[in-house]
Write a protein that holds these residues in place. Structure first.
Motif, PDB file in Angstrom:
ATOM      1  N   SER A  24     -96.556  19.317  59.685  1.00 42.60           N
ATOM      2  CA  SER A  24     -95.125  19.421  59.984  1.00 42.60           C
ATOM      3  C   SER A  24     -94.465  20.484  59.116  1.00 42.60           C
ATOM      4  O   SER A  24     -93.619  21.257  59.597  1.00 42.60           O
ATOM      5  CB  SER A  24     -94.451  18.064  59.773  1.00 42.60           C
ATOM      6  N   ALA A  25     -94.860  20.546  57.846  1.00 44.61           N
ATOM      7  CA  ALA A  25     -94.302  21.563  56.952  1.00 44.61           C
ATOM      8  C   ALA A  25     -94.695  22.968  57.394  1.00 44.61           C
ATOM      9  O   ALA A  25     -93.884  23.902  57.354  1.00 44.61           O
ATOM     10  CB  ALA A  25     -94.772  21.295  55.522  1.00 44.61           C
ATOM     11  N   LEU A  26     -95.942  23.123  57.830  1.00 48.57           N
ATOM     12  CA  LEU A  26     -96.383  24.424  58.332  1.00 48.57           C
ATOM     13  C   LEU A  26     -95.635  24.806  59.602  1.00 48.57           C
ATOM     14  O   LEU A  26     -95.219  25.958  59.771  1.00 48.57           O
ATOM     15  CB  LEU A  26     -97.891  24.388  58.607  1.00 48.57           C
ATOM     16  N   ALA A  27     -95.464  23.833  60.495  1.00 51.47           N
ATOM     17  CA  ALA A  27     -94.752  24.099  61.743  1.00 51.47           C
ATOM     18  C   ALA A  27     -93.314  24.526  61.468  1.00 51.47           C
ATOM     19  O   ALA A  27     -92.782  25.436  62.112  1.00 51.47           O
ATOM     20  CB  ALA A  27     -94.772  22.860  62.635  1.00 51.47           C
ATOM     21  N   GLU A  28     -92.676  23.875  60.494  1.00 53.14           N
ATOM     22  CA  GLU A  28     -91.292  24.221  60.141  1.00 53.14           C
ATOM     23  C   GLU A  28     -91.229  25.620  59.541  1.00 53.14           C
ATOM     24  O   GLU A  28     -90.354  26.422  59.889  1.00 53.14           O
ATOM     25  CB  GLU A  28     -90.764  23.194  59.142  1.00 53.14           C
ATOM     26  N   ALA A  29     -92.165  25.918  58.644  1.00 52.16           N
ATOM     27  CA  ALA A  29     -92.173  27.228  58.001  1.00 52.16           C
ATOM     28  C   ALA A  29     -92.444  28.346  58.996  1.00 52.16           C
ATOM     29  O   ALA A  29     -91.909  29.457  58.862  1.00 52.16           O
ATOM     30  CB  ALA A  29     -93.211  27.246  56.885  1.00 52.16           C
TER      31      ALA A  29
END
Length: 292
Positions: free
Chosen positions: A66-71
């Motif tokens: 999720s953090a990668l997708a947001e970034a």
């Protein structure tokens, strides 16, 4: 490199430092975000991103993904794709392997529904965007599907390889790129489908554009939109399309085209409807016996 690694690198290349508010001083040798920048934005280590891209990570938590997708500023379809391929590659024992290819059949009720849609072009699509059935106006808009060999009775194949279908679209390149993105999403849902792999392989060999766009790793789900057609009988038509999921069909969708009431496109579609009903069936056979 794994599919997950290729996808992450492709997504990194599409996001600029300016997009995420990072300084851009200095010369960049490659487009997009550096691994160090992505690591900082996602709050994870650079080493972890390197191992993810090289396929050396055994597990990837939903919070990290999720953090990668947001970034990476991923949209809903892209996030779904990321989660699917990550589950398959980093946690094969827990990945969803239930979505294996099944025999594609058209129910009697669906055929009746298609027959009743006399004023709108409609196609029944299955996995890989295979064309399983159609109504008379759907054939009149595109082509006589009954004369297309079963192995090529596929919306993406026809879009790339059939000159008549290709010439229908005012912006063929845009339509074709969207088709490739749809197919890649299907590849994540059905990773064990040999016919999908064969379709990708055949089109990659026969069409350079397909190979290039497949390598871009762009993904998209089919929902709705608008296309402009240049039809040999009805002329130019700007039609809206919708993809309607059929619950009873599992992985089947109804692709329906409509025109704005009172528009020139509506008049052209009415003309095409009248023309189609006068034909003897040579160009507008309505249905398929597809069963794959």
């Amino acid at each position: 490199m794994t599919e997950l690694g290729k996808y992450l690198r492709s997504c990194r290349a599409r996001v600029s430092a300016e997009d995420v508010g990072l300084p851009t001083a200095g010369r960049r040798r490659v487009p997009g975000l550096r691994r160090e920048e992505l690591a900082s934005l996602a709050g994870i280590s650079v080493d972890y991103i390197v191992r993810l891209e090289q396929g050396r990570v055994k597990t990837a938590s939903p919070s990290i993904l999720s953090a990668l997708a947001e970034a990476l500023m991923l949209q809903q379809d892209e996030r779904e794709y990321l989660l699917r391929i990550a589950a398959r590659e980093t946690s094969p024992s827990t990945a969803n392997r239930s979505a294996r290819p099944r025999r594609q059949q058209v129910s009697a009720g669906t055929r009746v529904l298609l027959d009743s849609m006399v004023n709108v072009p409609a196609l029944l699509l299955g996995r890989r965007m295979d064309i399983l059935a159609w109504n008379r106006l759907g054939a009149a808009l595109f082509t006589d599907f009954s004369k297309v060999p079963l192995i090529h009775r596929n919306h993406i194949w026809l879009t790339f390889q059939d000159p008549q279908v290709r010439d229908l679209y005012e912006d063929w390149a845009q339509v074709a790129r969207e088709c490739v993105a749809y197919l890649r999403m299907d590849a994540a849902r059905y990773p064990d489908d040999p016919e999908l792999a064969q379709l990708v392989g055949d089109l990659s060999l026969k069409n350079a554009d397909f190979g290039t766009w497949w390598s871009d790793h762009r993904v998209r789900s089919q929902r709705q939109g608008r296309k402009t057609f240049h039809h040999r009988i009805a002329g130019q038509m700007e039609l809206d399309f919708q993809m309607l999921d059929l619950r009873s069909g599992g992985d089947q969708s109804l692709l329906v085209y409509t025109a704005e009431p009172g528009s020139s496109a509506a008049e052209a579609l009415t003309f095409l409807t009248i023309w189609a009903t006068t034909q003897t069936g040579e160009a507008v056979e309505r249905d398929s016996a597809s069963d794959t």
